[in-house]
Structures are given as C-alpha cells and as structure tokens.
Design a protein around this motif. Structure first.
Motif, PDB file in Angstrom:
ATOM      1  N   ARG A 201       0.804  -1.230   0.000  1.00 13.29           N
ATOM      2  CA  ARG A 201       0.000   0.000   0.000  1.00 13.29           C
ATOM      3  C   ARG A 201       0.834   1.276   0.000  1.00 13.29           C
ATOM      4  N   ILE A 202       1.876   1.326   0.858  1.00 12.99           N
ATOM      5  CA  ILE A 202       2.613   2.605   0.970  1.00 12.99           C
ATOM      6  C   ILE A 202       3.711   2.695  -0.095  1.00 12.99           C
ATOM      7  N   LEU A 203       4.484   1.626  -0.223  1.00 14.37           N
ATOM      8  CA  LEU A 203       5.612   1.636  -1.164  1.00 14.37           C
ATOM      9  C   LEU A 203       5.191   2.026  -2.593  1.00 14.37           C
ATOM     10  N   PRO A 204       4.083   1.499  -3.121  1.00 14.92           N
ATOM     11  CA  PRO A 204       3.699   1.898  -4.485  1.00 14.92           C
ATOM     12  C   PRO A 204       3.458   3.407  -4.619  1.00 14.92           C
ATOM     13  N   LEU A 205       2.912   4.019  -3.578  1.00 19.75           N
ATOM     14  CA  LEU A 205       2.667   5.468  -3.629  1.00 19.75           C
ATOM     15  C   LEU A 205       3.997   6.230  -3.636  1.00 19.75           C
ATOM     16  N   VAL A 206       4.918   5.761  -2.796  1.00 15.07           N
ATOM     17  CA  VAL A 206       6.249   6.388  -2.727  1.00 15.07           C
ATOM     18  C   VAL A 206       6.951   6.257  -4.084  1.00 15.07           C
ATOM     19  N   ALA A 207       6.808   5.079  -4.683  1.00 14.02           N
ATOM     20  CA  ALA A 207       7.439   4.837  -5.989  1.00 14.02           C
ATOM     21  C   ALA A 207       6.808   5.726  -7.067  1.00 14.02           C
ATOM     22  N   ASP A 208       5.502   5.868  -7.030  1.00 14.46           N
ATOM     23  CA  ASP A 208       4.795   6.712  -8.008  1.00 14.46           C
ATOM     24  C   ASP A 208       5.314   8.139  -8.014  1.00 14.46           C
ATOM     25  N   GLU A 209       5.579   8.663  -6.820  1.00 10.94           N
ATOM     26  CA  GLU A 209       6.065  10.051  -6.710  1.00 10.94           C
ATOM     27  C   GLU A 209       7.598  10.124  -6.743  1.00 10.94           C
ATOM     28  N   GLU A 210       8.247   8.976  -6.911  1.00  4.60           N
ATOM     29  CA  GLU A 210       9.720   8.905  -6.932  1.00  4.60           C
ATOM     30  C   GLU A 210      10.320   9.641  -5.739  1.00  4.60           C
ATOM     31  N   LEU A 211       9.852   9.258  -4.560  1.00  2.00           N
ATOM     32  CA  LEU A 211      10.235  10.005  -3.355  1.00  2.00           C
ATOM     33  C   LEU A 211      11.461   9.446  -2.640  1.00  2.00           C
ATOM     34  N   CYS A 212      11.967   8.281  -3.064  1.00  2.00           N
ATOM     35  CA  CYS A 212      13.152   7.756  -2.375  1.00  2.00           C
ATOM     36  C   CYS A 212      14.111   7.111  -3.351  1.00  2.00           C
ATOM     37  N   GLU A 213      15.337   6.866  -2.860  1.00  2.00           N
ATOM     38  CA  GLU A 213      16.325   6.109  -3.636  1.00  2.00           C
ATOM     39  C   GLU A 213      16.622   4.770  -2.973  1.00  2.00           C
ATOM     40  N   PHE A 214      16.465   4.744  -1.623  1.00  2.00           N
ATOM     41  CA  PHE A 214      16.775   3.533  -0.854  1.00  2.00           C
ATOM     42  C   PHE A 214      15.560   3.116  -0.033  1.00  2.00           C
ATOM     43  N   VAL A 215      15.529   1.811   0.300  1.00  2.00           N
ATOM     44  CA  VAL A 215      14.563   1.286   1.263  1.00  2.00           C
ATOM     45  C   VAL A 215      15.370   0.663   2.405  1.00  2.00           C
ATOM     46  N   ASP A 216      14.907   0.883   3.636  1.00  2.00           N
ATOM     47  CA  ASP A 216      15.628   0.411   4.830  1.00  2.00           C
ATOM     48  C   ASP A 216      14.620  -0.265   5.756  1.00  2.00           C
ATOM     49  N   VAL A 217      15.102  -1.131   6.648  1.00  2.00           N
ATOM     50  CA  VAL A 217      14.221  -1.816   7.607  1.00  2.00           C
ATOM     51  C   VAL A 217      15.001  -2.049   8.899  1.00  2.00           C
ATOM     52  N   PHE A 218      14.293  -1.980  10.028  1.00  2.00           N
ATOM     53  CA  PHE A 218      14.918  -2.202  11.344  1.00  2.00           C
ATOM     54  C   PHE A 218      14.754  -3.681  11.695  1.00  2.00           C
ATOM     55  N   CYS A 219      15.786  -4.467  11.418  1.00  2.00           N
ATOM     56  CA  CYS A 219      15.764  -5.911  11.673  1.00  2.00           C
ATOM     57  C   CYS A 219      16.330  -6.140  13.076  1.00  2.00           C
ATOM     58  N   GLU A 220      15.460  -6.427  14.023  1.00  2.00           N
ATOM     59  CA  GLU A 220      15.907  -6.496  15.424  1.00  2.00           C
ATOM     60  C   GLU A 220      14.910  -7.291  16.248  1.00  2.00           C
ATOM     61  N   THR A 221      15.363  -7.912  17.301  1.00  2.00           N
ATOM     62  CA  THR A 221      14.486  -8.593  18.241  1.00  2.00           C
ATOM     63  C   THR A 221      13.366  -7.639  18.661  1.00  2.00           C
ATOM     64  N   GLY A 222      12.131  -8.089  18.557  1.00  2.00           N
ATOM     65  CA  GLY A 222      11.005  -7.267  19.010  1.00  2.00           C
ATOM     66  C   GLY A 222      10.568  -6.220  17.996  1.00  2.00           C
ATOM     67  N   VAL A 223      11.249  -6.136  16.862  1.00  2.00           N
ATOM     68  CA  VAL A 223      10.830  -5.171  15.830  1.00  2.00           C
ATOM     69  C   VAL A 223      10.470  -5.989  14.580  1.00  2.00           C
ATOM     70  N   PHE A 224      11.364  -6.142  13.613  1.00  2.00           N
ATOM     71  CA  PHE A 224      11.071  -6.984  12.448  1.00  2.00           C
ATOM     72  C   PHE A 224      12.118  -8.098  12.366  1.00  2.00           C
ATOM     73  N   ASP A 225      11.632  -9.324  12.118  1.00  2.00           N
ATOM     74  CA  ASP A 225      12.571 -10.446  12.031  1.00  2.00           C
ATOM     75  C   ASP A 225      13.158 -10.505  10.615  1.00  2.00           C
ATOM     76  N   THR A 226      13.998 -11.511  10.389  1.00  2.00           N
ATOM     77  CA  THR A 226      14.713 -11.542   9.103  1.00  2.00           C
ATOM     78  C   THR A 226      13.769 -11.802   7.925  1.00  2.00           C
ATOM     79  N   GLU A 227      12.717 -12.597   8.145  1.00  2.00           N
ATOM     80  CA  GLU A 227      11.808 -12.874   7.022  1.00  2.00           C
ATOM     81  C   GLU A 227      11.008 -11.624   6.665  1.00  2.00           C
TER      82      GLU A 227
END
Ligand code: NIG
Ligand code: FE
Length: 409
Positions: A201-227
């Motif tokens: 939902r969000i990424l396609p909108l960001v891509a449409d407006e060409e608002l970023c060059e990189f994507v990042d994620v917080f991979c950490e216990t209690g936040v987002f796992d590796t999958e």
C-alpha cells in the motif's frame, strides 16, 4: 563558469576512485599529498596540481598550509522528525533498555506522535537548521530516512520534506524510505500485517512520486525479524530501489547475513555482528555503516570495526542523528570515536566519512574524493594534518566549506 583556485594546501588527504575501499586499501588507498593546489571549475573539480605549478586565476583561496579533504558525507541519519526525547534520558539512566522504552510506547513511537502532528513546513524548518549545522561542520551530503510517520500520509510527508530540502534548500540530501522502522499502534502485535501494508500500500505510492532512492528496515528482536525484513527489501528492490538494513544493533538475529545474501548496499549499526554476518557482508560487497555516536549514547559496545576491515568489509562511519539513540549531528565527533574506539587509522577514518560513505548512498562516482571530474565539495580544516583532525575533540575544525563550487562557510 567561474574558476576558483585553492592554493597553498599543506596536506590534501583523499581517497581515489569511485568504489569503496576495503581491507588494507581502506588505509593504503588514502593519499596524503603535501603542498598542492586544487582548481575548481564551477561545481566540478578541474585539476589537482602537485608540482607547484598552478594557473593564474582571479578567484583564489589561500589555504595557509592547512589540511584539505573532500566534503564529509553522513550516510545515515533520521533527519526528519517532530519533538525531542530528553525526558527519556532519566529512564535510561535508571536502567530501562532501548527496547523496553520502545515496547512501553516511548522511543520511536513517541517521536511518531510528534511527527504526525507536525506540518510539512515545521519539519522543513527543523531539518534545515540541522543541515545548516552540518554544513558548518563540513558535511556536504546527507542521507535522510523517513520512519517516524508509519502510515502513507505521514511517511510521504517526511519524504516530501526531503525533496523540498533538495529542490528549494539546495541541500545534497539522499532520501531513504523506512516505514519499516517500528510497528505503529494501528498494527500493534501484527508486524506481518504491517509489513504487508507497507509493501503493497505505501511503497507503491512512494514509488509513483519517486520520493526515495533507498529502502531500509529495522531488523531487530522485538521489531522486524529476518523474514519480514527480507520481504520489505525484496519489494523495495522490485520497485528499483537500492537497499539498506539496520542490523545486529542489539542482537545478531541474521540481519547482516541477509544483507550480504541479497547484496544490500549497506548494513548499519552491527554492534553485535558475528563472524557469519561479517563473512556474508564481505561476500556480498555490503558496506558497514558504523554509528559510534549511538554506541556512546546508549552506553553500548562499539562495533568490531577492525574485524570487519580485516575480513574485507568496507567500513563507513555515520552519525545516525535521531532524537533517541543519537541526538548529535556531529560527524567530527564520530571520527574521533572511530579513531579511539574502533581503533581505525586516521586514513581509514577519512575513507569511512568520504568515499565509503559516498558509496553507501550510491554517490561514489560523483563525490567522496578530491579528483578531477568529481563534484567540487571540499573542506579546508583548521588542522595541519589528518592526524590532528581525528585527535582534537569537541571543537568544530571546519574552517572553509565549499559545496558544488560555492563557498558556504
Ligand atoms: O538507528 N535503531 C533504530 N532506529 C534509530 C533510532 C531511532 C529512535 O530511537 O528514534 C537508530 O538508532
Ligand atoms: Fe538509524
């Protein structure tokens, strides 16, 4: 185009080329050239004269025998946010951990509320002030992440502020989409659902407006796992964005291994990285963006920079400027910490905040070294040599700062 000659340079310290320096080359690849001049042609470096010969030029800066380097590059900041978090420091000093504060609705989630409330203009004014401070310290290019909006409207608000800072403010800022920075209250307890929402939902909108060059994620216990992290970055790459990952800051749950596997441009933090992660990053050519200011501020260990350099991982050093774990935009302080705590050599430290940092934001071909053809971003330091620059601490040593050929300090 106006020509500008910087003459009487006591020491020009610079890496060469457009690829990250790793292993022994992170030290040996930095040249210390004594007694030279640099000619700028508009926003581009024209020539470096090492033989005493320099052309007549109307516009001259006399460096007075000082150290000159490329403009510094801060390849990891959370520049756009509302509010500050000084009230969390006493909690921290009483022993609450970073993740405990986050799980109790503080930390990133606290900044979320203030960022959602702030208008685009307010966020712009705050970020502009920080970027001015950074320029004053010799930082000519800055990466900036979203990640305090955590919904489509507010993530895009942050990214539009970054776009305006470039277009209206003339700053060199590189935008990173990091909606996967924490699970927002709307998806509490459902990180899978949130990642699905961000990706579809969000990424396609960001891509449409060409608002970023990189994507990042917080991979950490209690936040987002590796999958979950893999899914975020795979979607990001499918939209044509380059990838970064906050990995192994607190626990080595596999973020750095994933970074190497998918060929992420950089992995960040890496305080807890293990040998498997180091090997994977070396194989994948992933740059380590190390954040010593965060280790200092959180009272944590310092990342094992020497082990990474020995294993052939290119190391960059960045501030991680953010309102929680590192409320400092002082990359010079991080250089001191790189020298003292990572035990990197002055040359390795310089490569880490110039060429390697430039490569970590996909700018190795245009900035990060003082060579003909590169963008005219340079700093004349109140320092006689590179050793002095990393040795003095706590005072701003940037004397003259030139960005795209224009003297901004
Ligand atoms: O890189 N570790 C995750 N994110 C940031 C901290 C953000 C915050 O505390 O507001 C970091 O340190
Ligand atoms: Fe960060």
């Amino acid at each position: 185009m106006d020509m500008l000659l910087i003459k009487n340079i006591g020491m020009l310290a610079t890496a060469k080329g457009s690829s990250p320096l790793c292993g022994a080359a992170q030290h040996n690849g930095v040249e210390l050239i004594r007694g030279c001049s640099v000619l700028l042609n508009g926003d581009t470096i024209q020539s470096v004269y090492t033989d005493g010969a320099a052309p007549d030029c109307g516009n001259v800066i006399d460096a007075g025998g000082a150290l000159v380097t490329a403009g510094l590059v801060d390849a990891h900041t959370h520049l756009i946010f509302g509010g500050w978090r000084q009230h969390e420091v006493p909690l921290k000093l009483r022993g609450a951990s970073y993740l405990e504060i986050l799980q109790a609705g503080g930390g990133i989630l606290n900044t979320l509320t203030a960022t959602r409330r702030a208008t685009e203009d307010e966020l712009y004014a705050r970020a502009e002030k920080v970027l001015d401070e950074m320029l004053d310290h010799g930082i000519t290019t800055v990466e900036a992440k979203s990640g305090y909006g955590l919904d489509a409207e507010n993530e895009m608000k942050q990214l539009r502020v970054i776009r305006r800072l470039k277009e209206e403010g003339g700053f060199s800022v590189v935008p990173t989409f990091m909606a996967a920075h924490a699970v927002p209250p709307e998806f509490k307890g459902d990180p899978d659902g949130y990642i699905e929402h961000v990706c579809t939902r969000i990424l396609p909108l960001v891509a449409d407006e060409e608002l970023c060059e990189f994507v990042d994620v917080f991979c950490e216990t209690g936040v987002f796992d590796t999958e979950q992290s893999r899914k975020m970055l795979t979607y990001g790459a499918a939209y044509g964005f380059k990838t970064k990952i906050h990995a192994d800051e607190i626990d080595a749950i596999g973020g750095s291994v994933l970074a190497g596997e998918i060929g992420a441009v950089s992995a960040e933090h890496l305080i807890a990285i293990d040998d498997k992660g180091i090997a994977s990053m070396a194989k994948g050519g992933t740059i380590a963006c190390l954040l010593p200011g965060t280790s200092l501020y959180l009272g944590k260990e310092f990342a094992p920079a020497r082990r990474m350099i020995e294993a052939g991982v290119p190391v960059a050093i960045c501030t991680d400027f953010n309102p929680g774990s590192c409320p400092s935009d002082d990359l010079q302080l991080c250089m001191n910490l790189g020298y003292l705590k990572y035990r990197m050599t002055p040359e390795e430290v310089l490569a880490a905040v110039t060429l390697n940092a430039a490569c970590a934001i996909n700018r190795g071909d245009s900035i990060g070294t003082v060579e003909p053809g590169k963008q005219a971003d340079l700093v004349i330091w109140d320092a006689e040599d590179l050793d002095y620059l990393v040795y003095r601490m706590g005072t701003n040593k940037a004397k003259t700062v030139i960005r795209k050929g224009i003297i901004v300090k």
